[in-house]
Design an enzyme around this catalytic site. Sequence first.
Site, mmCIF file in Angstrom:
data_model
loop_
_atom_site.group_PDB
_atom_site.id
_atom_site.type_symbol
_atom_site.label_atom_id
_atom_site.label_comp_id
_atom_site.label_asym_id
_atom_site.label_seq_id
_atom_site.Cartn_x
_atom_site.Cartn_y
_atom_site.Cartn_z
ATOM 1 C CG ASN A 1 12.086 -8.889 5.884
ATOM 2 O OD1 ASN A 1 12.990 -9.443 6.479
ATOM 3 N ND2 ASN A 1 12.293 -7.983 4.980
ATOM 4 C CG ASN B 1 6.063 -8.110 -0.482
ATOM 5 O OD1 ASN B 1 6.516 -8.898 -1.283
ATOM 6 N ND2 ASN B 1 5.030 -8.386 0.307
ATOM 7 C CD GLU C 1 15.370 -6.150 2.819
ATOM 8 O OE1 GLU C 1 14.496 -6.390 3.673
ATOM 9 O OE2 GLU C 1 15.106 -5.795 1.681
ATOM 10 C CE1 TYR D 1 1.812 -12.027 1.780
ATOM 11 C CE2 TYR D 1 1.814 -9.647 2.113
ATOM 12 C CZ TYR D 1 2.311 -10.766 1.479
ATOM 13 O OH TYR D 1 3.292 -10.641 0.535
ATOM 14 C CG HIS E 1 8.701 -3.969 7.350
ATOM 15 N ND1 HIS E 1 9.955 -4.420 7.694
ATOM 16 C CD2 HIS E 1 8.539 -4.286 6.048
ATOM 17 C CE1 HIS E 1 10.538 -4.972 6.643
ATOM 18 N NE2 HIS E 1 9.707 -4.896 5.620
HETATM 19 P P1 FAD Z 1 -1.748 -5.188 3.357
HETATM 20 O O1 FAD Z 1 -0.973 -6.185 2.607
HETATM 21 O O2 FAD Z 1 -1.234 -3.794 3.416
HETATM 22 O O3 FAD Z 1 -3.220 -5.188 2.739
HETATM 23 C C1 FAD Z 1 -4.207 -4.265 3.095
HETATM 24 C C2 FAD Z 1 -5.106 -3.990 1.897
HETATM 25 O O4 FAD Z 1 -6.259 -3.280 2.323
HETATM 26 C C3 FAD Z 1 -4.443 -3.131 0.828
HETATM 27 O O5 FAD Z 1 -4.590 -3.761 -0.430
HETATM 28 C C4 FAD Z 1 -5.224 -1.809 0.886
HETATM 29 O O6 FAD Z 1 -5.328 -1.159 -0.366
HETATM 30 C C5 FAD Z 1 -6.571 -2.255 1.399
HETATM 31 N N1 FAD Z 1 -7.333 -1.230 2.120
HETATM 32 C C6 FAD Z 1 -6.882 -0.356 3.042
HETATM 33 N N2 FAD Z 1 -7.881 0.395 3.534
HETATM 34 C C7 FAD Z 1 -9.009 -0.011 2.903
HETATM 35 C C8 FAD Z 1 -10.382 0.391 2.977
HETATM 36 N N3 FAD Z 1 -10.784 1.333 3.836
HETATM 37 N N4 FAD Z 1 -11.280 -0.220 2.159
HETATM 38 C C9 FAD Z 1 -10.877 -1.184 1.289
HETATM 39 N N5 FAD Z 1 -9.592 -1.602 1.182
HETATM 40 C C10 FAD Z 1 -8.666 -1.032 1.993
HETATM 41 N N6 FAD Z 1 7.326 -7.774 4.092
HETATM 42 C C11 FAD Z 1 8.011 -8.933 4.120
HETATM 43 O O7 FAD Z 1 7.725 -9.814 4.943
HETATM 44 N N7 FAD Z 1 9.030 -9.160 3.212
HETATM 45 C C12 FAD Z 1 9.397 -8.217 2.291
HETATM 46 O O8 FAD Z 1 10.292 -8.467 1.458
HETATM 47 C C13 FAD Z 1 8.702 -6.982 2.276
HETATM 48 N N8 FAD Z 1 9.049 -5.989 1.403
HETATM 49 C C14 FAD Z 1 8.288 -4.842 1.340
HETATM 50 C C15 FAD Z 1 8.577 -3.878 0.376
HETATM 51 C C16 FAD Z 1 7.761 -2.746 0.246
HETATM 52 C C17 FAD Z 1 8.088 -1.712 -0.792
HETATM 53 C C18 FAD Z 1 6.618 -2.596 1.088
HETATM 54 C C19 FAD Z 1 5.710 -1.406 0.964
HETATM 55 C C20 FAD Z 1 6.334 -3.557 2.051
HETATM 56 C C21 FAD Z 1 7.159 -4.674 2.193
HETATM 57 N N9 FAD Z 1 6.879 -5.667 3.139
HETATM 58 C C22 FAD Z 1 7.625 -6.808 3.190
HETATM 59 C C23 FAD Z 1 5.756 -5.508 4.096
HETATM 60 C C24 FAD Z 1 4.528 -6.359 3.744
HETATM 61 O O9 FAD Z 1 4.183 -6.203 2.395
HETATM 62 C C25 FAD Z 1 3.384 -5.943 4.680
HETATM 63 O O10 FAD Z 1 3.790 -6.189 6.012
HETATM 64 C C26 FAD Z 1 2.101 -6.718 4.406
HETATM 65 O O11 FAD Z 1 1.649 -6.513 3.092
HETATM 66 C C27 FAD Z 1 0.997 -6.333 5.394
HETATM 67 O O12 FAD Z 1 -0.070 -7.250 5.253
HETATM 68 P P2 FAD Z 1 -1.526 -6.897 5.737
HETATM 69 O O13 FAD Z 1 -2.386 -8.073 5.459
HETATM 70 O O14 FAD Z 1 -1.457 -6.406 7.137
HETATM 71 O O15 FAD Z 1 -1.999 -5.626 4.871
#
Ligand code: FAD
Length: 497
Positions: free
Chosen positions: A476, A113, A353, A15, A438
């Site tokens: 969430n 998710n 949820e 995100y 999360h």
């Molecule tokens: P992320 O979306 O985790 O993105 C980080 C990215 O960086 C990943 O693609 C990873 O592979 C990459 N990365 C990591 N380290 C490196 C590196 N060193 N070099 C290159 N790339 C790297 N949230 C909700 O709000 N609603 C929901 O219904 C919900 N359901 C969920 C269900 C599951 C099974 C899971 C696992 C999570 C869920 N979540 C939900 C949580 C939500 O998906 C996360 O909070 C969100 O994706 C976090 O966003 P972010 O941008 O912080 O990082």
Amino acid sequence: ASGSHVPALVIGTGYGGSVAALRLAQAGVDVHMVEMGMSWDTPGSDGKIFANTKSPDDRSFWLRTRTKQPLSNFLGFPIDKNVNKYTGILDAEEFGGITVYQGRGVGGGSLVNGGMAVTPQRDRFSGILPSVDAAEMYSTYYPRANAGLGVTDVPLAWWESAACYKYARVGRKHAERSGFPHVFVPNVYDWDYMAQEAAGSVTKSALAGEVIFGNNHGKKTLPKTYLAQAKATGRVAISPLHEVTSVTPRSGGGYTVAIRQLSTTGGTVATKTVTADRVFFAAGSVGTSKLLVKLRATGALPNLNGEVGKGWGDNGNVMCGRANHMWDATGTIQSSMPSTGIDNWGAGGAFAEVAPIPTGIETYASLYLSITNTPRRAEFSWNAATGGVDLSWQAAWKQDSITMAKTIFDKINKKEGTIYRTDFFGGTKVWNDQLTYHPLGGAVLNKATDNYGRLRGYAGLYVIDGSLIPGNTSVNPFVTITALAERNIEKIITTDL
Ligand code: FAD
């Protein structure tokens, strides 16, 4: 290519990274995104890109030889099985006291998710991010995030009679009979597509139980929203199966970024270095925290302050199931996209949820993922002996969250004359208290960074993901992560570029 220079490098495509890439590109900046996971745009031998929840295969887990299912048992039987090591979509990353589930691939967590797109109640926001102007968030950035993500409300008339939400209607009935506020939760799933799934006119995805290993249809993931828009600018390139391993200041300005290209079994295909004027850490709460803690400890970024690595929390996640009476069947076909919640945050510190059990058979069970107001916060630290990053989370801390979740489910059980299920999590465990979906924090806003995500100590380094949020969002998290990224990138573009 190795040796090249980019104006802006974004680590991760979840995100925070997707918002940064789109807005920078729209402002005329060329962006390179580096993503350790795969691109997930090519079907496997079964013709599908993603595996089904019921039948995990090599595609399902990140570099494991055995699956690690959040629901480890079905009707009491263990369901984990051996798989081949592969750069699969769901990482069950194990720390001492907790397993942290995360999405791996272009689109990050949006790939795996439940699509629940929840804006926290405004009166709770200042407790989450006290240094952020809430009025601005609710007038500008939450609406912008919801629009960008394609969030829409549950179509109520359809929902009331849809067989696939029988489980949610049972959840509502039990919540209301015990006097708890019941709320509908918006989602990024295409409700029209789901209605057509229910009518049998399109290929099933949510109604085939697809979710934690990816949805083949219907879900508006980041590659269909922010990242599609970002690519359309012509200014954004993405390198999948590339992992950032180091960021160091470069004499003459900017940063040198070391990158490891991965094979699909996790081996190193090549190592590369590129230079960038600005680097955005968007590797997720765990990914960003691990990188920064390592870079501070190993002397690559020694001026990062003592707040880096701190303030990490699990959003208070705990799961439990309840055994319903025979007259409260929850349905054989359950939509994998949750649509409702039980709000006891104010009185009991829990928002639950109502989750599906998409097994295809009647289980007479209700499953819940609770988000709780636990004060527990852990810290990441560099372990020189192992060359890895540890997390100080203690398994026993989940008891706080269980106590809060019980304010809902003990009451419902008493009212309904029902009991907890003991056949989902191994042994006779009632609570799944060993995981989080999360992860939040580790580079907290206005502490490790300034009030807009600029890392203190290094001009041109930014954090723009879930690590900015100190451990809890009361709901969430991804809408809040997206909205905060929208706020911060706007400020960075107007003042730093
Ligand atoms: P992320 O979306 O985790 O993105 C980080 C990215 O960086 C990943 O693609 C990873 O592979 C990459 N990365 C990591 N380290 C490196 C590196 N060193 N070099 C290159 N790339 C790297 N949230 C909700 O709000 N609603 C929901 O219904 C919900 N359901 C969920 C269900 C599951 C099974 C899971 C696992 C999570 C869920 N979540 C939900 C949580 C939500 O998906 C996360 O909070 C969100 O994706 C976090 O966003 P972010 O941008 O912080 O990082």
